[in-house]
Write a protein that holds these residues in place. Structure first.
Motif, PDB file in Angstrom:
ATOM      1  N   TYR A  99       1.508 -55.133 -93.723  1.00  0.00           N
ATOM      2  CA  TYR A  99       1.795 -54.115 -94.738  1.00  0.00           C
ATOM      3  C   TYR A  99       2.977 -53.237 -94.307  1.00  0.00           C
ATOM      4  N   LEU A 100       2.996 -52.832 -93.027  1.00  0.00           N
ATOM      5  CA  LEU A 100       4.089 -52.004 -92.519  1.00  0.00           C
ATOM      6  C   LEU A 100       5.408 -52.772 -92.522  1.00  0.00           C
ATOM      7  N   VAL A 101       5.364 -54.030 -92.083  1.00  0.00           N
ATOM      8  CA  VAL A 101       6.575 -54.853 -92.023  1.00  0.00           C
ATOM      9  C   VAL A 101       7.165 -55.043 -93.422  1.00  0.00           C
ATOM     10  N   LYS A 102       6.336 -55.451 -94.365  1.00  0.00           N
ATOM     11  CA  LYS A 102       6.833 -55.694 -95.716  1.00  0.00           C
ATOM     12  C   LYS A 102       7.329 -54.403 -96.363  1.00  0.00           C
ATOM     13  N   GLY A 103       6.667 -53.305 -96.056  1.00  0.00           N
ATOM     14  CA  GLY A 103       7.122 -52.027 -96.582  1.00  0.00           C
ATOM     15  C   GLY A 103       8.473 -51.633 -96.033  1.00  0.00           C
ATOM     16  N   HIS A 104       8.717 -51.944 -94.754  1.00  0.00           N
ATOM     17  CA  HIS A 104      10.006 -51.610 -94.143  1.00  0.00           C
ATOM     18  C   HIS A 104      11.137 -52.447 -94.725  1.00  0.00           C
ATOM     19  N   ARG A 143       8.550 -50.187-101.291  1.00  0.00           N
ATOM     20  CA  ARG A 143       7.107 -50.370-101.254  1.00  0.00           C
ATOM     21  C   ARG A 143       6.377 -49.479-102.250  1.00  0.00           C
ATOM     22  N   ASN A 144       6.809 -48.238-102.356  1.00  0.00           N
ATOM     23  CA  ASN A 144       6.090 -47.302-103.222  1.00  0.00           C
ATOM     24  C   ASN A 144       6.074 -47.736-104.674  1.00  0.00           C
ATOM     25  N   LYS A 145       7.106 -48.494-105.089  1.00  0.00           N
ATOM     26  CA  LYS A 145       7.166 -48.943-106.474  1.00  0.00           C
ATOM     27  C   LYS A 145       6.125 -50.023-106.755  1.00  0.00           C
ATOM     28  N   ALA A 187       4.323 -60.002 -90.796  1.00  0.00           N
ATOM     29  CA  ALA A 187       3.917 -59.857 -89.394  1.00  0.00           C
ATOM     30  C   ALA A 187       3.362 -61.165 -88.850  1.00  0.00           C
ATOM     31  N   LYS A 188       3.780 -61.530 -87.656  1.00  0.00           N
ATOM     32  CA  LYS A 188       3.219 -62.706 -86.994  1.00  0.00           C
ATOM     33  C   LYS A 188       1.857 -62.383 -86.405  1.00  0.00           C
TER      34      LYS A 188
END
Length: 491
Positions: A219-224, A229-231, A79-80
């Protein structure tokens, strides 16, 4: 994509806030931009808020992106900035229920469009026309995230309700509320209030909006984009919805382990690592929290909320043994003459982050071996702190302005380290010792220092004003940390 000709406005103005969102709203979805607090669109009967936000690869990860495309490239994006949700309600009535609030109405269902902000400088609005749309996601929050958001929102609501109950006249209320956004900052996990509530020169008041922290959006961006992400998430078995709950958890751990030595903790917690290992204290704290990872700052519950865990070891006299390394400096932004301090990465860093410090204390028996002394180091408990606005506006701003002046006024220079006879000293690699004349710890609380395991000339890969140097980081002076911690009681 600009079918509604938003970029034609850039011919008259170089700065247009939200122009990327205007293109998505008016050219893709076909509706006019407005300032209403209602949700933007309806998807399968569900009211949904549309958000457009910039992502980019952190400079520290650029080397990983070389030669990568598609999903492999996108997985490195972060995220920027944070995402603004809606304005804080002041008039005519303070909102009292989270689930019927404008904030939750708009945040509950988010359609987020990602574009790549492919620059590390502040660019004019016209430059957005070449940024590519990367992807989109439909976001709903988990129960755990919703509870955190609710706790944050409730803190703001209760504070406003208390002021409104004491002061009937708007003028008196607003005077009382000046600076309240800064006062509440240390209590909020996922939300921040920006801009600050203050009286403008016109006599009207600058009012804040609810914004999701950059650390949470990251966190949301990297998860997407990682798709897995769950791993990789490392969650506490007992999470927390507020700083109050985190403090209670830390207090319980302190009650259980306070006063125990590293030797005793290692045995109690089943740690087989040598007691002389540099991060033995941090390993003990990880076992206290019962998480399986190598560093405290890998814990997802902390990273989402911008909590930085730093193990502090004090001397017997209560002094800190070393300065605190914080963040890598990206000089593209520092060299930009037009960026405001409040829009800088360093301002955001100090505003958004708080520090959770497990405290250890060295023993005072100087006759023992180092291993024995380390083993006798005791755990004292936890302390938590954040940076108030006064520190940010004075100490952080001073470092920001003075270092930028060196760059902009071409006063940056290399300073060699010499002995008493004036001879330039060399380090183990054979390179001459020295550093650029950026703010030093001798005069600044927030200062610059190079960071690299290699001190040779070839490691000086950072170049500012044609001066080659090691990658630079900003640090906090150890004496400041010690003095700060003395004023804070154990959790």
């Amino acid at each position: 994509m600009d079918a509604s000709h938003q970029f034609s406005r850039t011919q008259k103005s170089s700065k247009i806030t939200g122009i990327a969102g205007d293109v998505i709203e008016q050219s893709v979805f076909g509706y006019a931009r407005d300032s209403n607090q209602e949700c933007d669109i309806e998807i399968d009967g569900v009211l949904t808020e549309l958000k457009t936000t910039g992502v980019r690869i952190p400079k520290s990860d650029l080397h990983k992106a070389k030669g990568k495309t598609g999903n492999d490239y996108n997985a490195l994006l972060g995220a920027k900035e944070g995402i603004s949700i809606t304005g804080v309600t002041f008039e005519p009535t303070i909102e009292c229920d989270f689930f019927s609030s404008h904030f939750w109405e708009k945040a509950q269902h988010l359609l987020i469009v990602f574009y790549e902000y492919s620059s590390y400088d502040v660019v004019p609005a016209s430059a957005f026309s070449s940024f590519r749309i990367v992807d989109y996601c439909y976001n709903t929050f988990s129960t755990e995230e919703r509870d955190k958001l609710k706790c944050d929102w409730d803190i703001v609501s209760r504070y406003l309700q208390e002021v409104y109950s004491k002061f009937e006249k708007q003028e008196l209320r607003y005077r009382q509320l000046e600076g309240f956004t800064h006062r509440l900052r240390p209590e909020l996990l996922l939300i921040e209030l920006v801009p600050g509530f203050k009286r403008k020169s016109t006599g009207s008041y600058q009012k804040p909006r609810y914004r999701l922290k950059q650390s949470f959006i990251d966190y949301l961006v990297k998860g997407h984009f990682s798709k897995s992400r769950n791993k990789h998430e490392i969650m506490l078995k007992e999470s927390f919805s507020s700083f109050e709950q985190l403090d209670a958890r830390c207090h319980a751990l302190s009650q259980k382990y306070r006063g125990k030595t590293l030797n005793e903790l290692s045995k109690l917690l089943g740690i087989s690592t040598s007691i002389t290992t540099k991060d033995i204290a941090a390993k003990c704290v990880l076992r206290m929290f019962d998480v399986d990872c190598s560093r405290l700052n890998q814990i997802t519950d902390f990273t989402k909320a911008g909590i930085i865990a730093k193990t502090i070891t004090l001397t017997t006299k209560g002094n800190r043994t070393e300065d605190m390394k914080l963040q890598h400096i990206h000089f593209d932004e520092w060299s930009d003459r037009d960026i405001d301090f409040e829009d800088s990465e360093i301002y955001t860093y100090f505003c958004e982050h708080s520090f959770l410090c497990p405290i250890f204390c060295e023993c005072d028996n100087s006759s023992e071996s180092q291993a024995s002394k380390t083993g006798q180091t005791t755990f004292e408990g936890f302390k938590r702190f954040s940076f108030n606005e006064d520190f940010i506006q004075h100490e952080v701003r001073r470092t920001w302005e003075d270092s930028r002046a060196l760059i902009h006024q071409n006063k940056l220079k290399w300073e060699y380290i010499v002995d008493k006879d004036g001879n330039i000293l060399k380090n183990k690699s054979g390179s001459y010792k020295g550093a650029p004349n950026f703010p030093k710890s001798s005069e600044y609380t927030v200062f610059f220092r190079g960071g690299s395991n290699d001190s040779s000339d070839t490691a000086r890969k950072e170049c500012v004003n044609n001066i080659k140097m090691l990658p630079q980081f900003f640090w906090l002076k150890g004496t400041f940390i010690t003095d700060k911690l003395r004023t804070i009681p154990y959790i």
